[in-house]
Design an enzyme around this catalytic site. Sequence first.
Site, PDB file in Angstrom:
ATOM      1  N   LYS A   1      -4.058  -4.736   8.652  1.00  0.00           N
ATOM      2  CA  LYS A   1      -3.110  -5.846   8.579  1.00  0.00           C
ATOM      3  C   LYS A   1      -3.611  -6.900   7.598  1.00  0.00           C
ATOM      4  CE  LYS A   1       0.553  -8.031   9.437  1.00  0.00           C
ATOM      5  NZ  LYS A   1       0.495  -8.226   7.985  1.00  0.00           N
TER       6      LYS A   1
ATOM      7  N   CYS B   1       3.911  -4.734   9.195  1.00  0.00           N
ATOM      8  CA  CYS B   1       3.397  -3.820   8.175  1.00  0.00           C
ATOM      9  C   CYS B   1       2.084  -4.359   7.625  1.00  0.00           C
ATOM     10  CB  CYS B   1       4.399  -3.698   7.030  1.00  0.00           C
ATOM     11  SG  CYS B   1       6.060  -3.262   7.576  1.00  0.00           S
TER      12      CYS B   1
ATOM     13  N   HIS C   1      -4.438  -1.807   2.706  1.00  0.00           N
ATOM     14  CA  HIS C   1      -4.786  -0.407   2.906  1.00  0.00           C
ATOM     15  C   HIS C   1      -4.956   0.324   1.575  1.00  0.00           C
ATOM     16  CE1 HIS C   1      -5.199   3.452   4.570  1.00  0.00           C
ATOM     17  NE2 HIS C   1      -3.937   3.769   4.758  1.00  0.00           N
TER      18      HIS C   1
ATOM     19  N   CYS D   1      -4.572   9.009   4.627  1.00  0.00           N
ATOM     20  CA  CYS D   1      -5.196   7.753   5.063  1.00  0.00           C
ATOM     21  C   CYS D   1      -6.565   7.983   5.685  1.00  0.00           C
ATOM     22  CB  CYS D   1      -4.286   7.014   6.026  1.00  0.00           C
ATOM     23  SG  CYS D   1      -2.677   6.692   5.312  1.00  0.00           S
TER      24      CYS D   1
END
Lengths: 398, 468
Positions: free
Chosen positions: A339, A213, A343, A84
């Site tokens: 959020k 998530c 991502h 990430c």
Amino acid sequence: MAKGIRDKVAIVGMGCTYFGEKWDQSATDMMITAAYEAYEDAGIQPKDIQAAWVGTTQAGVRGTVLSAPLKLQYIPITRIENACATGTDAFRNACYGVASGAYDIALALGVEKIKDTGYSGLETSLSRHKAQDTWVDPEVFMGMPAQFAMAATRYFHRYGLSPQDGKMTLAKISVKNHHNGTLAPKAHLHREITLEQVMNAPMFAWPLGLFDCCGVSDGSAAAIVTTPEIAKKLRKDYVLVKGLGVACGADQAQLQDDYDFTHFEETVMAAKLAYAEAGITNPREQVSMASVHDCFSITELINYEDLGFSPHGKGKEDVDSGFFALDGKLPVNTDGGLKCFGHPVGASGLRMIYELYKQLQGKADKRQLKDPKFGVSHNLGGIPGRFTCAVCVLGKQD
Amino acid sequence: MVGIVSYGAYVPWYRLGPGSVGWTAKGEKAVANCDEDSITMSVAAARNCLGDSSRKDIVALYFASTTAPYIEKSNASVVAVASDLASDIFTADFGSSLKSGTSALKAALDAARASNKQALVTAADMRTAQPRSSMDETFGDGAAAILVGSSNVIAECEDSCSVSHEMLDIWRDAGDKFERSWEDRFVIEEGYQKSLPLAISTLLKKHNLTPKDFNKVVFYAPEARRHTEMAKKLGLDPKTQVQDPMLNLVGNTGAASALMTLTAALEDAKPGDRILFAGYGDGADAFMFKVTKEIETARKPGKTMKDYLKSKKMLPDYETYMVWRGLISRAAPSRRPPFRTPSPSAMLREVDKNLRFQGTKCGACGYPQYPPQTVCTKCQAKGQGQPYSFADKKATVFTYTLDTMAPTLDPPMVVTAINFEGGGRAFTTMTDRDTKDIKVGMPVEMTFRQFYVSEGIHNYIWRCMPVR
């Protein structure tokens, strides 16, 4: 003695696509959009790029994943993969390329095309062959929400939060980010949510539910970096790189019975490097804003503490007081964060830097903060004990 | 003197019985979890039988089952490593017949007699019957392990006798999912009621004994009614002489059934007791055991049959059983990528890590770690790690989550970080659990389970479970 990166590199142009489920766009399409917005923003031509770093975990291999769509002609390009933290690490390498004196102008670009996999979340290691382990490796049986849910369980336990209190604290973070996302045109999700919605949402990995998530989306972002001397000739409002830090875990969570899950040492160490370079000694007071890795609501809570914004165990108090809200003392994820942007792994770090860059230039529209001086971006990738973390501090010219 | 040195049984935690929606039979039966098979149940019984006692005298392992996961490739070799036996031993698979359990015992006793060493027998079965058939009502899952040897014997094998009988009473070929059988009256009258008494009477005639001369008689029966009939036919006193084969609590566990009943008999046996023992299937094997004084001082199994009968959880419904056995499929919570097929070369390298659940203990700082590490996580010393087994270590849950999205037949997947007694940490998944009971700090123990099957490769993994 290493002298560090502070004020040796300037950002003179950035680009960022609209993030979302881009069924009609390929990684190539998104890279071109991000890169050409950055060229235009910097006032340069593609031929001015002397070197490039492209960050992606699954859009392709080799530097050619970038040179082919952009038709960059026989220049040095390296593909970066660091989970990430990939996007931030591509940026970091481009900065080092400039700071070393090897190049005058370099491009850092991150991209990910997630939504062609056919899976609603990220593809896990279940389907991938790995070099170091067979199926007893935790990444084989742990989905992403599960990895961070284990941190939430332990955080609640350590600080004596009831499941209700703990979940409510996390819910406030998600509600804040969703609000900020409504003010960010390029975000994937643009709707307010309520605490009730978060608390009653379907459970994914207890105690994390749907709204704990982050979204899953496609996107790309890019930065043009150069020396401050060249930057001055290109624009007045260039932004300076103040500090960069990366840290990697070594499986401590899996191996050591005193690894606690309530703080992530990778963040602490990467921030320590970046803050030292930037001259930040009291982040709670000195940092104007931050884009932190909020893959899950619990991650953002733990980040507050690991980045030195809140004392350990006190993140809840700052959440409750609105310290991190858009009108708070230290606004976090002013654009809605992962959020609301989702991502696209390789792109996220550069998307965060894009938000800080716009804020420092005073170009953040409805979410513009008043005169921010320092911005911190932060990415955390992997699983507890096996994170790679990247922290970047940007600032205005003195 | 050759005989039984130690014993252990295994009964799965789950049962189909009163309270299971859609279960219409009167009795109860033990049901293996969806991560169990005849290999894992054998390992559980073997570990229960051996505990942490030395394996150095064990020179053979005989694995018996009619439901071995592998048709070609040794199942015994998997059980051997997961039971932490040495590699310089003889391993053999016994299969095909319901008397494969008692046949393996016979072979092990012969091996112990010839070698003056020990041999371990495991027997396990989890047969699938056609749903709603009478066999479906009686087939249960379970395992037993018997360690035989020539010293420290708790029950001496005085003699044995076998008969082989070629007939088709029940059968399956390699492609059959379900048991097949001929007409019930033929099965019982020409098979069971002829072979079993013949083996027993031949044995007893040789020693000039009658069934009355035995304190306990342990014998196979396909179901409870047939067991009662056989006891009457042998002239036994049902109150004192007959060991309950648990057919209405555990079910008929096939090749494991007789041996499981024998372990229950040994739990209550006293020095001097004589035990008559018989298994059936395509013939019969009969044994005479005499219990020795050693039984009073010998190590008891970690968990007794009585413990196992008490420790149980009713399956919520018959549908779950059908899903676990692959008879129907239930939609996954979300579309997920398929499991990758593991690499046999990586599996070969990692046998000790994956199957023995062996880590390392740093020779420099003493810290135990799993998986095994070449460079110590604590002190970074290189190459100092000594093999260290975590399989028998107790542990506590440090943190956990209930993953509802994970691909598992038993959702949610309970993912845990556990801390071991004596130090060390592992990431594991938890099985045989009630999700409402899970909390930070709860005690757990390790259990050997099947994770998934891909391209015919059965992938085994150590999981944790609440202490039973």
